[in-house]
Motif scaffolding. Structure first.
Motif, PDB file in Angstrom:
ATOM      1  N   HIS A  44      -0.994  30.408  44.200  1.00 13.50           N
ATOM      2  CA  HIS A  44      -1.910  30.767  45.279  1.00 13.50           C
ATOM      3  C   HIS A  44      -1.339  30.342  46.635  1.00 13.50           C
ATOM      4  O   HIS A  44      -1.295  31.133  47.579  1.00 13.50           O
ATOM      5  CB  HIS A  44      -3.270  30.097  45.032  1.00 13.50           C
ATOM      6  CG  HIS A  44      -4.236  30.302  46.152  1.00 13.50           C
ATOM      7  ND1 HIS A  44      -4.836  31.516  46.389  1.00 13.50           N
ATOM      8  CD2 HIS A  44      -4.675  29.453  47.116  1.00 13.50           C
ATOM      9  CE1 HIS A  44      -5.617  31.405  47.456  1.00 13.50           C
ATOM     10  NE2 HIS A  44      -5.536  30.157  47.911  1.00 13.50           N
ATOM     11  N   GLU A  45      -0.851  29.102  46.691  1.00 10.20           N
ATOM     12  CA  GLU A  45      -0.335  28.585  47.965  1.00 10.20           C
ATOM     13  C   GLU A  45       0.923  29.316  48.411  1.00 10.20           C
ATOM     14  O   GLU A  45       1.181  29.444  49.599  1.00 10.20           O
ATOM     15  CB  GLU A  45      -0.056  27.083  47.854  1.00 10.20           C
ATOM     16  CG  GLU A  45      -1.340  26.276  47.836  1.00 10.20           C
ATOM     17  CD  GLU A  45      -1.103  24.785  47.800  1.00 10.20           C
ATOM     18  OE1 GLU A  45       0.050  24.354  47.737  1.00 10.20           O
ATOM     19  OE2 GLU A  45      -2.115  24.058  47.818  1.00 10.20           O
ATOM     20  N   MET A  47       4.269  14.985  50.006  1.00 11.92           N
ATOM     21  CA  MET A  47       4.351  15.886  51.158  1.00 11.92           C
ATOM     22  C   MET A  47       4.396  17.343  50.693  1.00 11.92           C
ATOM     23  O   MET A  47       3.827  18.228  51.327  1.00 11.92           O
ATOM     24  CB  MET A  47       5.582  15.553  52.002  1.00 11.92           C
ATOM     25  CG  MET A  47       5.478  14.215  52.711  1.00 11.92           C
ATOM     26  SD  MET A  47       7.002  13.798  53.576  1.00 11.92           S
ATOM     27  CE  MET A  47       6.552  12.252  54.363  1.00 11.92           C
ATOM     28  N   LEU A  48       5.077  17.576  49.568  1.00 12.73           N
ATOM     29  CA  LEU A  48       5.142  18.938  49.011  1.00 12.73           C
ATOM     30  C   LEU A  48       3.742  19.443  48.668  1.00 12.73           C
ATOM     31  O   LEU A  48       3.418  20.607  48.896  1.00 12.73           O
ATOM     32  CB  LEU A  48       5.981  18.950  47.732  1.00 12.73           C
ATOM     33  CG  LEU A  48       7.468  19.242  47.843  1.00 12.73           C
ATOM     34  CD1 LEU A  48       8.120  19.096  46.473  1.00 12.73           C
ATOM     35  CD2 LEU A  48       7.743  20.618  48.406  1.00 12.73           C
ATOM     36  N   GLN A  49       2.932  18.545  48.117  1.00 10.55           N
ATOM     37  CA  GLN A  49       1.570  18.943  47.746  1.00 10.55           C
ATOM     38  C   GLN A  49       0.744  19.267  48.983  1.00 10.55           C
ATOM     39  O   GLN A  49      -0.111  20.139  48.951  1.00 10.55           O
ATOM     40  CB  GLN A  49       0.893  17.827  46.952  1.00 10.55           C
ATOM     41  CG  GLN A  49       1.564  17.586  45.615  1.00 10.55           C
ATOM     42  CD  GLN A  49       0.886  16.463  44.842  1.00 10.55           C
ATOM     43  OE1 GLN A  49      -0.309  16.470  44.626  1.00 10.55           O
ATOM     44  NE2 GLN A  49       1.664  15.490  44.411  1.00 10.55           N
ATOM     45  N   ALA A  50       1.015  18.544  50.077  1.00 16.31           N
ATOM     46  CA  ALA A  50       0.251  18.766  51.316  1.00 16.31           C
ATOM     47  C   ALA A  50       0.882  19.865  52.167  1.00 16.31           C
ATOM     48  O   ALA A  50       0.275  20.316  53.138  1.00 16.31           O
ATOM     49  CB  ALA A  50       0.189  17.475  52.114  1.00 16.31           C
ATOM     50  N   GLY A  99      20.695  18.306  54.285  1.00 18.96           N
ATOM     51  CA  GLY A  99      20.424  18.999  53.023  1.00 18.96           C
ATOM     52  C   GLY A  99      18.936  19.062  52.714  1.00 18.96           C
ATOM     53  O   GLY A  99      18.399  20.111  52.352  1.00 18.96           O
ATOM     54  N   LEU A 100      18.269  17.918  52.882  1.00 15.15           N
ATOM     55  CA  LEU A 100      16.847  17.859  52.559  1.00 15.15           C
ATOM     56  C   LEU A 100      16.018  18.693  53.540  1.00 15.15           C
ATOM     57  O   LEU A 100      15.003  19.284  53.159  1.00 15.15           O
ATOM     58  CB  LEU A 100      16.373  16.392  52.560  1.00 15.15           C
ATOM     59  CG  LEU A 100      15.017  16.125  51.921  1.00 15.15           C
ATOM     60  CD1 LEU A 100      15.026  16.495  50.439  1.00 15.15           C
ATOM     61  CD2 LEU A 100      14.612  14.657  52.082  1.00 15.15           C
ATOM     62  N   ALA A 101      16.480  18.739  54.789  1.00 11.53           N
ATOM     63  CA  ALA A 101      15.775  19.556  55.786  1.00 11.53           C
ATOM     64  C   ALA A 101      15.776  21.021  55.356  1.00 11.53           C
ATOM     65  O   ALA A 101      14.766  21.724  55.462  1.00 11.53           O
ATOM     66  CB  ALA A 101      16.436  19.409  57.157  1.00 11.53           C
ATOM     67  N   ARG A 102      16.920  21.476  54.850  1.00 13.68           N
ATOM     68  CA  ARG A 102      16.999  22.868  54.369  1.00 13.68           C
ATOM     69  C   ARG A 102      16.105  23.069  53.149  1.00 13.68           C
ATOM     70  O   ARG A 102      15.458  24.087  52.988  1.00 13.68           O
ATOM     71  CB  ARG A 102      18.444  23.225  54.004  1.00 13.68           C
ATOM     72  CG  ARG A 102      19.305  23.471  55.212  1.00 13.68           C
ATOM     73  CD  ARG A 102      20.553  24.266  54.865  1.00 13.68           C
ATOM     74  NE  ARG A 102      21.259  24.623  56.085  1.00 13.68           N
ATOM     75  CZ  ARG A 102      21.063  25.750  56.749  1.00 13.68           C
ATOM     76  NH1 ARG A 102      20.198  26.633  56.306  1.00 13.68           N
ATOM     77  NH2 ARG A 102      21.732  26.003  57.852  1.00 13.68           N
ATOM     78  N   GLU A 103      16.119  22.067  52.275  1.00  9.56           N
ATOM     79  CA  GLU A 103      15.360  22.167  51.026  1.00  9.56           C
ATOM     80  C   GLU A 103      13.856  22.228  51.280  1.00  9.56           C
ATOM     81  O   GLU A 103      13.144  22.996  50.639  1.00  9.56           O
ATOM     82  CB  GLU A 103      15.692  20.915  50.202  1.00  9.56           C
ATOM     83  CG  GLU A 103      15.569  21.087  48.712  1.00  9.56           C
ATOM     84  CD  GLU A 103      16.214  19.914  48.000  1.00  9.56           C
ATOM     85  OE1 GLU A 103      17.461  19.803  48.041  1.00  9.56           O
ATOM     86  OE2 GLU A 103      15.493  19.093  47.429  1.00  9.56           O
ATOM     87  N   ARG A 134       8.464  24.347  53.299  1.00  8.93           N
ATOM     88  CA  ARG A 134       7.165  23.772  52.913  1.00  8.93           C
ATOM     89  C   ARG A 134       6.572  22.943  54.061  1.00  8.93           C
ATOM     90  O   ARG A 134       5.729  22.082  53.840  1.00  8.93           O
ATOM     91  CB  ARG A 134       7.321  22.876  51.678  1.00  8.93           C
ATOM     92  CG  ARG A 134       7.727  23.635  50.439  1.00  8.93           C
ATOM     93  CD  ARG A 134       6.612  24.602  50.000  1.00  8.93           C
ATOM     94  NE  ARG A 134       6.876  25.140  48.687  1.00  8.93           N
ATOM     95  CZ  ARG A 134       7.677  26.151  48.437  1.00  8.93           C
ATOM     96  NH1 ARG A 134       8.304  26.750  49.422  1.00  8.93           N
ATOM     97  NH2 ARG A 134       7.847  26.583  47.197  1.00  8.93           N
ATOM     98  N   GLY A 135       7.071  23.163  55.270  1.00  7.29           N
ATOM     99  CA  GLY A 135       6.490  22.481  56.424  1.00  7.29           C
ATOM    100  C   GLY A 135       6.865  21.013  56.538  1.00  7.29           C
ATOM    101  O   GLY A 135       6.221  20.250  57.267  1.00  7.29           O
TER     102      GLY A 135
END
Lengths: 114, 249
Positions: free
Chosen positions: A19-20, B131-134, B170-174, B178-179
């Protein structure tokens, strides 16, 4: 936690990620492959495992109890968390894989220098 | 949702926030109204005073060694359990051990790599899960000009900081999609506990080579950190911001 509760949580987490990410989703079946059938990309899978960790309070990947390559289908996810929550998961056999990788690299280097 | 649009105070994790630059970062973020969680090996007067003072409601400290990866991960999980979110991480904990490489103790090499690099990477992983969840967050890695320019006697320290900058990119690209933003801040020589090891000649030499004519202060760096965490920096990711009075220019 019972198997049907695990399955329900896994389904909810998959639906939330889809969904997201605006991934079109009709129904989720246990035989569906996470990448090929559901269309999740690697970061979607990472988000899914984060949701699952928050739900189950258990992360088999950082504890080296599983490798993400062990998961192909929705059923694999349910099996993994069921075993993990029962405490019957054994550490992932990464050493063999690493040995195989290094043997492959060594063979490649040997061919180059020959 | 982004980091500052929420009217709630931000929840920020700062590693190594009991002294030096980390202490200044904690103080600055508390002054901003943030909720700050930090950990370090030992409790300092600064920590004690915060825990006893008016900020105690928004400040938490735990005695954890940054190389005790499991305890760090548990602490991050606890923070999430308590707050329901982690808005930002300042990966500040680090040690500086100098020495000619061939004379360095293996133990010192392992300590540098363990805390400065693996510790930072594992803490970022723990926070990034939430952070990924948010679908929002800001990670700041405290790097150093030593990771950008070579300095004799600091090769291993340099490797850890250069590694951290690579990790940032690298992490910035990854995570960008996802904001979640990831940036490095690379201070020059600062007037902190770590620069007290410099002898007067070294100190004078650094000042002579610095266009701005002085050593840096923690406050010179915390402004950039505040900015990078804030929504003002919403389109900045994968960058290393050098704050050194021009010594590397």
């Amino acid at each position: 936690m019972k198997r049907n509760e695990i399955e329900k949580t896994v389904m909810e987490c998959i639906q939330r990620v889809c969904h997201e990410q605006s991934i079109p989703l009709k129904t989720v079946e246990f035989h569906h492959r996470v990448v090929e059938d559901l269309g999740l990309r690697s970061l979607d899978v990472a988000t899914l495992t984060a949701f699952l960790e928050s739900s189950f309070k258990f992360d088999p990947f950082s504890q080296n109890l599983a490798s993400i390559t062990d998961i192909r289908t929705v059923k694999d996810i349910c099996d993994l968390y069921e075993k993990g929550l029962k405490g019957t998961l054994k550490p992932a056999a990464t050493d063999d894989a690493n040995d195989a990788d290094s043997a492959r690299i060594k063979r490649k280097l040997a061919r180059r220098s020959a | 949702m982004n980091v500052t649009q929420s009217k709630k105070p931000r929840v920020v994790v700062v590693s190594g926030g009991s002294r030096g630059l980390g202490k200044a970062i904690v103080a600055e973020l508390l002054a901003e109204g943030d909720i700050v969680y930090t950990f370090s090996r030992s409790q300092t007067e600064f920590v004690t005073s915060l825990m006893a003072g008016p900020e105690s409601q928004r400040f938490s400290w735990r005695a954890i060694d940054g190389t005790d990866f499991e305890s760090v991960e548990h602490y991050v999980n606890e923070i999430f359990e308590r707050e329901g979110r982690i808005d930002a991480l300042v990966n500040n904990a680090g040690i500086a051990i100098d020495g000619v490489l061939t004379l360095m103790r293996t133990e010192d090499i392992s300590s540098l790599l363990g805390l400065n690099l693996e510790g930072a990477i594992r803490l970022a992983r723990s926070c990034a899960k939430f952070m990924l969840q948010a679908r929002a967050g800001s990670i700041i890695n405290i790097s150093s000009i030593i990771g950008i320019r070579g300095y004799s006697g600091l090769s291993v320290y340099s490797a850890t900081k250069a590694g951290l900058d690579g990790f940032t990119r690298g992490l910035a690209r990854e995570l960008g999609g996802r904001g979640i933003r990831v940036n490095s801040v690379a201070p020059g020589y600062l007037e902190t506990d770590m620069s007290e090891k410099l002898n007067p000649d070294q100190r004078d030499q650094i000042i002579r080579r610095t266009p701005m004519g002085r050593l840096g202060k923690s406050a010179d760096v915390t402004g950039a950190i505040k900015f990078l965490i804030s929504d003002e920096a919403r389109f900045i990711t994968g960058q290393t911001v050098v704050i050194d009075g021009g010594i590397t220019c």
